[in-house]
Design an enzyme around this catalytic site. Structure first.
Site, mmCIF file in Angstrom:
data_model
loop_
_atom_site.group_PDB
_atom_site.id
_atom_site.type_symbol
_atom_site.label_atom_id
_atom_site.label_comp_id
_atom_site.label_asym_id
_atom_site.label_seq_id
_atom_site.Cartn_x
_atom_site.Cartn_y
_atom_site.Cartn_z
ATOM 1 N N ASP A 65 85.714 12.262 -60.452
ATOM 2 C CA ASP A 65 86.225 13.384 -59.655
ATOM 3 C C ASP A 65 87.063 12.877 -58.490
ATOM 4 O OD1 ASP A 65 86.692 15.959 -58.734
ATOM 5 O OD2 ASP A 65 84.772 16.116 -57.685
ATOM 6 N N ASN A 107 76.866 16.941 -50.367
ATOM 7 C CA ASN A 107 76.258 17.995 -51.174
ATOM 8 C C ASN A 107 75.688 17.419 -52.463
ATOM 9 O OD1 ASN A 107 75.943 20.909 -52.162
ATOM 10 N ND2 ASN A 107 77.265 20.031 -53.731
ATOM 11 N N GLN A 173 77.658 15.336 -61.169
ATOM 12 C CA GLN A 173 77.472 15.329 -59.714
ATOM 13 C C GLN A 173 76.212 16.120 -59.352
ATOM 14 O OE1 GLN A 173 81.347 17.035 -58.930
ATOM 15 N NE2 GLN A 173 82.124 15.093 -58.141
ATOM 16 N N ASP A 175 73.175 17.704 -57.379
ATOM 17 C CA ASP A 175 73.058 18.116 -55.978
ATOM 18 C C ASP A 175 71.879 17.435 -55.295
ATOM 19 O OD1 ASP A 175 75.122 19.824 -56.574
ATOM 20 O OD2 ASP A 175 74.182 21.584 -55.671
ATOM 21 N N ASP A 205 82.533 18.361 -46.645
ATOM 22 C CA ASP A 205 82.867 18.951 -47.930
ATOM 23 C C ASP A 205 81.861 20.022 -48.332
ATOM 24 O OD1 ASP A 205 84.544 18.737 -50.421
ATOM 25 O OD2 ASP A 205 82.615 18.216 -51.320
ATOM 26 N N GLU A 247 84.716 22.677 -44.704
ATOM 27 C CA GLU A 247 85.316 23.414 -45.807
ATOM 28 C C GLU A 247 84.387 24.586 -46.122
ATOM 29 O OE1 GLU A 247 86.892 22.612 -50.366
ATOM 30 O OE2 GLU A 247 85.030 21.683 -49.691
#
Length: 556
Positions: A65, A107, A173, A175, A205, A247
């Site tokens: 990513d 995150n 990914q 959490d 982020d 964000e």
């Protein structure tokens, strides 16, 4: 309030510049940008006039990513350099008057991160609770996925233990579980580690996802915002003026909570996604109405809080807060080809190609962005008008190598093209036509215009600190607004349409002894005894006008 107070809350009068080290400048010619190359190009940023450098992720990554799938929060991707190289960058940037912030992506981790590898070994592993697991079959969550072209659920079955782990983004990914106090302590250590090396803060982020404890043991963290306040307080203790730029792509009323409400003790800054999306709708319609309504809808915040304004960022140009009909209007105007669209909600284009390369419109939009109340944020390459490479087919279409010269690979690297992190833009926006070297020598270039905008923005603290007011006038295509602070006031007038207009303005408290002085060109406009003035605009024209009172000591 004193002008010297602007040094304490430096972010309110800053100009931010976002870049990816990997695509900015390759100094060792291995095909990948590096910290050494960035240091060599810092003086470009100084010449541009920006005041804060925002680094996209530079940590070790599984490369699924574009760096946001991190395998070591304390490391540096060896392709980019070492900790020593990063410290040299920060030290050199500080010497040049630049602050440096970096992405804080906590995150989730990569599924290759040692923490997750331990977590999935067994249900009894000490790291199991560092992630969010469930034993029962999850319900349909296809409506919650962020990347609908890649995922159909936010839960992924782990074959080893037969349980499901939470992933709000890609299944690679998982959490982190912030209800676990050990995880929260580790995040504090990460913040402390990088500030100890000299960072001036972080762009945080995916903050709403980070604070979403759904699926975890929420009773262990009943108020996630209390933890965000703790992170801010910790950063304040470890730094002098460190920032958290968040964000948070949510409606304004929810964003206010992430600021910490009237106390302003959570996120220091937040991106204004609402006004950004309204800007594109206004551009598509040649009607300032949507943007005007968005700006007037901003909630009052703490005096310490700040909005970050932007035209585009490193992700897709999201239009998710528009209605479906509004989104289709923007698609029709600026991205009619499905290859230009992504996730049914955004565009993978840069501004100049969207506007057909019309220099009047491009400059008007950037003038508008810099004149709005808040802190302007530039994505690398905007200052020279870079385009996108659509055949990449993803968000990476706008993360192409920086174009420094008209030479091979745009001067980014002398390596073979196949070794670069991505293709250099081809066609009319390729480096043969769009590059830093040529524009540095051209006083009429977009780069020169950006230098002027940045310089004037820093000279106008009322744009970052002042009260904002939309001025009444009869032209639908025009936005006229006033920002005032202390003894300074600035009127900005922008024509989003192609037809010329003469804009009548009424300025309270002004009379015939005042005048309006242009800041972007030479000239003045008279004000009559009733505070009225007329401002002439060409199609897609723009004016920054300082209100000059009798006896003022401010420089023009």
């Amino acid at each position: 309030m004193r002008v010297s107070d602007t040094a304490d809350l430096w972010w309110k009068n800053a100009v931010l510049y976002c870049l990816d080290v990997e695509t900015f400048m390759d100094w060792d010619d291995d095909g990948t940008g590096d910290f050494t190359g960035l240091v060599q190009r810092l003086d470009h940023l100084v010449d541009l006039g920006v005041t804060c450098l925002w680094l996209m992720p530079f940590y070790p990554t599984a490369e699924r990513d574009d760096g946001y799938d991190i395998t070591d929060f304390y490391g540096v991707d060896p392709r980019l350099g070492t900790h020593g190289d990063l410290v040299e960058l920060i030290r050199t940037a500080h010497d040049r008057g630049l602050r440096v912030i970096a992405d804080l992506v906590v995150n989730h981790t990569s599924d290759q991160h040692p923490w997750f590898q331990e977590s999935r070994r067994s249900k009894d592993d000490p790291k199991r609770d560092w992630y969010v697991w469930r034993a029962d079959t999850p319900p349909d969550t296809s409506d919650q996925v962020v990347f609908p072209d890649q995922e159909d659920s936010i839960w992924e079955l782990d074959e080893r233990t037969g349980e499901y782990y939470l992933h709000q983004f890609y299944s690679t990914q998982p959490d982190l579980n912030v209800t676990n106090p050990l995880v929260r302590d580790e995040i504090a250590k990460i913040v402390g580690f990088w500030t100890q090396l000299g960072l001036d803060g972080f762009r945080m982020d995916a903050v709403p996802f980070l604070l979403d404890t759904n699926g975890a043991e929420a009773d262990r963290l009943p108020d996630p915002h209390s933890w965000l306040r703790d992170v801010r307080a910790f950063l304040d203790r470890r730094t002098h003026g460190g920032i958290l730029l968040g964000e948070v792509n949510l409606p304004f009323e929810q964003q206010l909570e992430f600021f910490g409400g009237a106390d302003g003790d959570e996120l220091t800054m937040q991106f204004d996604f609402i006004s950004m999306q309204a800007t594109y709708l206004s551009l598509a319609r040649c009607d300032a109405g949507p943007l005007t309504r968005a700006l007037q809808g901003r909630p009052a915040t703490s005096s310490d809080s700040q909005w970050a304004t932007f035209v585009r960022n490193h992700d897709e140009l999201t239009l998710d807060k528009l209605t479906e009909d509004e989104r289709q209007e923007v698609f029709a105007a600026f991205g009619p080809d499905p290859a230009m669209q992504i996730y049914d909600r955004g565009l993978i284009r840069r501004l100049p190609p969207m506007l057909g390369g019309d220099p009047r419109r491009v400059r008007m939009v950037y003038s508008l962005m810099f004149s709005l109340p808040g802190t302007p944020t530039i994505f690398y390459g905007e200052e020279i008008g870079m385009g996108e490479q659509l055949d990449v087919g993803s968000r990476l279409a706008v993360r192409t190598p920086m174009q420094w010269t008209s030479g091979t690979n745009g001067g980014f690297s002398r390596a073979a093209a196949k070794k670069l992190p991505g293709p250099v833009v081809t066609g009319g926006y390729g480096p043969e036509f769009v590059n830093v070297a040529d524009q540095r020598k051209d006083p009429d270039s977009l780069l020169s215009f950006f230098r002027l905008l940045v310089s004037r923005r820093k000279e106008c603290p009322e744009l970052g600190w002042g009260d904002f007011q939309v001025l009444d006038q009869p032209h639908a295509a025009v936005l006229a607004h006033l920002c005032s602070w202390e003894d300074g006031a600035l009127v900005a007038v922008h024509n989003l349409g192609p037809e010329p207009a003469v804009v009548p303005l009424a300025l309270d408290g002004c009379g015939a002894d005042h005048l309006l002085a242009d800041l972007l060109v030479e000239g003045t406009t008279a004000v009559d005894e009733r505070g009225r003035a007329e401002v002439a605009l060409e199609g897609y024209g723009y004016r920054w006008l300082r209100v000059v009172a009798p006896g003022t000591r401010r420089l023009l």
